[in-house]
Design an enzyme around this catalytic site. Structure first.
Site, mmCIF file in Angstrom:
data_model
loop_
_atom_site.group_PDB
_atom_site.id
_atom_site.type_symbol
_atom_site.label_atom_id
_atom_site.label_comp_id
_atom_site.label_asym_id
_atom_site.label_seq_id
_atom_site.Cartn_x
_atom_site.Cartn_y
_atom_site.Cartn_z
ATOM 1 N N GLU A 94 12.765 -4.900 -4.843
ATOM 2 C CA GLU A 94 11.717 -4.917 -5.782
ATOM 3 C C GLU A 94 12.364 -4.576 -6.885
ATOM 4 O O GLU A 94 11.986 -5.089 -8.365
ATOM 5 C CB GLU A 94 10.584 -3.320 -5.193
ATOM 6 C CG GLU A 94 9.272 -3.487 -6.779
ATOM 7 C CD GLU A 94 8.141 -2.400 -5.770
ATOM 8 O OE1 GLU A 94 8.379 -1.753 -5.299
ATOM 9 O OE2 GLU A 94 6.787 -2.649 -7.025
ATOM 10 N N GLY A 146 0.804 -1.179 0.111
ATOM 11 C CA GLY A 146 0.034 0.205 -0.392
ATOM 12 C C GLY A 146 0.397 1.433 0.134
ATOM 13 O O GLY A 146 1.314 2.204 1.603
HETATM 14 C C1 LIG Z 1 0.770 -3.691 -12.754
HETATM 15 C C2 LIG Z 1 1.185 -2.964 -11.735
HETATM 16 C C3 LIG Z 1 1.089 -3.208 -9.965
HETATM 17 C C4 LIG Z 1 1.227 -2.170 -9.167
HETATM 18 N N1 LIG Z 1 1.269 -3.084 -8.006
HETATM 19 C C5 LIG Z 1 1.159 -1.597 -7.217
HETATM 20 C C6 LIG Z 1 1.267 -2.148 -5.535
HETATM 21 O O1 LIG Z 1 1.369 -3.564 -5.331
HETATM 22 N N2 LIG Z 1 0.516 -1.355 -4.594
HETATM 23 C C7 LIG Z 1 1.301 0.078 -5.323
HETATM 24 O O2 LIG Z 1 1.677 0.881 -4.247
HETATM 25 N N3 LIG Z 1 1.133 0.548 -6.189
HETATM 26 C C8 LIG Z 1 1.456 -0.500 -7.496
HETATM 27 N N4 LIG Z 1 1.518 0.286 -8.429
HETATM 28 C C9 LIG Z 1 1.618 1.103 -8.715
HETATM 29 C C10 LIG Z 1 2.642 1.930 -9.462
HETATM 30 O O3 LIG Z 1 3.563 2.315 -8.587
HETATM 31 C C11 LIG Z 1 2.493 2.480 -10.615
HETATM 32 O O4 LIG Z 1 1.755 2.970 -11.223
HETATM 33 C C12 LIG Z 1 3.672 3.804 -10.331
HETATM 34 O O5 LIG Z 1 4.903 3.965 -9.490
HETATM 35 C C13 LIG Z 1 3.745 5.336 -11.088
HETATM 36 O O6 LIG Z 1 2.823 5.769 -10.849
HETATM 37 P P1 LIG Z 1 1.543 6.288 -11.528
HETATM 38 O O7 LIG Z 1 0.289 5.622 -12.204
HETATM 39 O O8 LIG Z 1 0.545 7.532 -9.995
HETATM 40 O O9 LIG Z 1 2.204 7.878 -12.212
HETATM 41 P P2 LIG Z 1 2.997 8.553 -12.855
HETATM 42 O O10 LIG Z 1 3.933 9.046 -11.637
HETATM 43 O O11 LIG Z 1 1.175 9.581 -12.144
HETATM 44 O O12 LIG Z 1 3.026 8.943 -13.623
HETATM 45 C C14 LIG Z 1 3.166 8.882 -15.167
HETATM 46 C C15 LIG Z 1 4.174 9.559 -16.255
HETATM 47 O O13 LIG Z 1 5.160 10.474 -15.680
HETATM 48 C C16 LIG Z 1 5.950 9.458 -15.804
HETATM 49 N N5 LIG Z 1 6.779 10.688 -14.599
HETATM 50 C C17 LIG Z 1 6.567 10.713 -13.667
HETATM 51 N N6 LIG Z 1 7.839 11.996 -12.754
HETATM 52 C C18 LIG Z 1 8.050 11.906 -13.797
HETATM 53 C C19 LIG Z 1 10.311 11.724 -13.618
HETATM 54 N N7 LIG Z 1 10.101 12.857 -12.540
HETATM 55 N N8 LIG Z 1 10.666 12.126 -14.525
HETATM 56 C C20 LIG Z 1 10.488 11.711 -15.923
HETATM 57 N N9 LIG Z 1 9.209 10.998 -15.411
HETATM 58 C C21 LIG Z 1 8.759 10.440 -14.744
HETATM 59 C C22 LIG Z 1 6.576 8.392 -15.258
HETATM 60 O O14 LIG Z 1 6.987 8.276 -15.544
HETATM 61 C C23 LIG Z 1 4.799 7.873 -16.455
HETATM 62 O O15 LIG Z 1 5.425 7.932 -17.640
HETATM 63 C C24 LIG Z 1 1.539 -0.876 -9.893
HETATM 64 C C25 LIG Z 1 1.052 -0.310 -10.877
HETATM 65 C C26 LIG Z 1 1.002 -1.288 -12.151
HETATM 66 C C27 LIG Z 1 1.350 -1.104 -13.287
#
Ligand SMILES: Cc1cc2nc3c(=O)[nH]c(=O)nc-3n(C[C@H](O)[C@H](O)[C@H](O)COP(=O)(O)OP(=O)(O)OC[C@H]3O[C@@H](n4cnc5c(N)ncnc54)[C@H](O)[C@@H]3O)c2cc1C
Length: 392
Positions: free
Chosen positions: A256, A132
């Site tokens: 991870e 989480g």
């Molecule tokens: C299959 C799957 C399983 C998951 N399981 C879990 C789980 O069990 N627990 C949990 O807590 N989370 C989980 N996640 C969430 C995952 O950790 C997040 O999706 C990930 O960290 C990206 O965050 P976001 O989706 O909010 O995208 P954002 O942070 O909104 O990013 C959107 C885009 O902008 C880019 N970006 C953002 N900031 C920067 C920067 N500073 N420089 C360059 N590019 C940038 C990102 O690379 C991305 O392409 C899971 C995701 C997936 C797809």
């Protein structure tokens, strides 16, 4: 560097191979040969049955100490086991967020009492853990998380408020580990605490939701004045100290991104399946140099990843942990997985629509560059902390 496995490791391999073959056949038969994705409720139950089979025979967490449910295997034996596991086509581990992410953190930061409680129950599949961390406004920028934990000394525990999202298989899990802001005046990385929370508390609502592939493998977790008593986990629900959450979490992140989640066996098995697919097509359609090139390239990449992993394990065993370099490992395995599956999709052409396993694997491979920290973020980390380039 001598890459020959010793007699002990080969004996370990033979034992694992024989056991896996028999146990997998029995498990499949128990479920009428109809095994579903572990990201559905029914499939999760089937996979839990498999997890318990692994645990009863001592194969659930081979590299852990026996007192916590393991078999004291070395890291090398763990790699051997993983090779056999994927070679046998054994299922994805639904316990992986617990055993590969939380557990290394509990080994490093947990008190003996926490370890004695959390680890064996996790190994047996009694407690099922989800991660989480992400929140609707805190993904890549995890330090902006807003979920709060307020101390309640009178009742002896913490009051939780906020929302977590994207928790993999959260709807089927019993516990969540996560980061919470315990100092309301703190900002960014400070004032965060790593908590272990049972999900059946009053004030916690878990709502499953579907993925693009149709499986309902994600959940949102709503925390609304939920009280978690200190003794919900013997030894306490705080892991690594109040306010120390960020550095504890970074240890989890390194697991991870690095080795534990993506042992090479997974990719060498996929590469071998790709070779088998190519052979089968060539038997029908005749040789095609372009097809062969791609398959050979994929197979060599997987082999290179395996060899690099042996180096990573050697470094780790000799006290040189990967640290920020685990970002490179993450980039490698996630892009390798996409490339192997894309090659298969290319080989299959329109038949890919009909060939379930490759198509499903391809869809999931596309999420590799997103979860465990997106690859854009990993490239930033590699640039700044591995190569020493200036921050933008
Ligand atoms: C299959 C799957 C399983 C998951 N399981 C879990 C789980 O069990 N627990 C949990 O807590 N989370 C989980 N996640 C969430 C995952 O950790 C997040 O999706 C990930 O960290 C990206 O965050 P976001 O989706 O909010 O995208 P954002 O942070 O909104 O990013 C959107 C885009 O902008 C880019 N970006 C953002 N900031 C920067 C920067 N500073 N420089 C360059 N590019 C940038 C990102 O690379 C991305 O392409 C899971 C995701 C997936 C797809």
């Amino acid at each position: 560097m001598d890459l020959t496995w010793s007699d002990t490791e080969e004996a370990f391999r033979a034992e694992a191979r024989a056991w896996l073959e028999e146990a997998l056949a029995a498990w499949r038969e128990r479920h009428g040969g109809r095994i579903l994705s572990g990201d559905t409720a029914e499939g999760f139950a089937q996979h839990l049955d498999w997890e318990r089979t692994l645990a009863e025979a001592g194969w659930a967490v081979v590299s852990w100490p026996a007192e916590h449910g393991g078999r004291d295997a070395t890291r090398w034996q763990w790699l051997v086991f993983e090779e056999e596991y994927y070679r046998a086509g054994a299922p994805a581990r639904i316990t992986q967020n617990g055993i590969f992410l939380l557990a290394p953190t509990v080994f490093e930061f947990g008190t003996p009492e926490q370890q004695a409680h959390v680890l064996p129950r996790m190994a047996r599949g009694d407690d099922l853990w989800c991660q989480g961390w992400s929140e609707p406004d805190a993904g890549s920028d995890l330090a902006s998380l807003k979920s709060r934990a307020r101390r309640d000394d009178e009742r002896g525990g913490w009051v939780l408020d906020g929302q977590k999202t994207w928790t993999t298989r959260g709807a089927f899990c019993t516990h969540l580990f996560g980061l919470f802001r315990t100092d309301p005046d703190s900002e960014r990385h400070r004032g965060l605490t790593y908590l272990m929370v049972p999900l059946d508390l009053e004030g916690i609502t878990v709502r499953g939701f579907g993925r693009l592939d149709g499986d309902e493998g994600f959940a949102e977790v709503f925390l609304d004045d939920a009280f978690v008593p200190d003794d919900a986990i013997p030894g306490g629900v705080v892991l690594g100290g109040v306010g120390a959450g960020w550095s504890v979490a970074m240890a989890t992140t390194s697991s991870e991104r690095g080795l534990t989640l993506r042992s090479p066996g997974r990719f060498t098995a996929t590469a071998d399946r790709l070779v088998a697919l190519c052979r089968e097509q060539e038997a029908r359609l005749g040789p095609d140099p372009r097809r062969r090139d791609r398959v050979v390239q994929g197979w060599m990449e997987a082999e290179a990843y395996r060899l690099q992993t042996l180096q990573t394990v050697t470094d780790d065993a000799e006290g040189r942990p990967a640290g920020a370099a685990s970002s490179l490992v993450k980039l490698w395995w996630s892009e390798l997985d996409v490339a192997l599956h894309e090659t298969a999709m290319d080989l299959l052409g329109p038949d890919a629509e009909l060939e379930g396993a490759w198509s499903k694997g391809w869809q999931f491979s596309l999420s590799g560059p997103i979860y465990a920290g997106t690859n854009e973020i990993q490239r930033n980390i590699a640039a700044e902390r591995v190569l020493g380039l200036p921050r933008k």
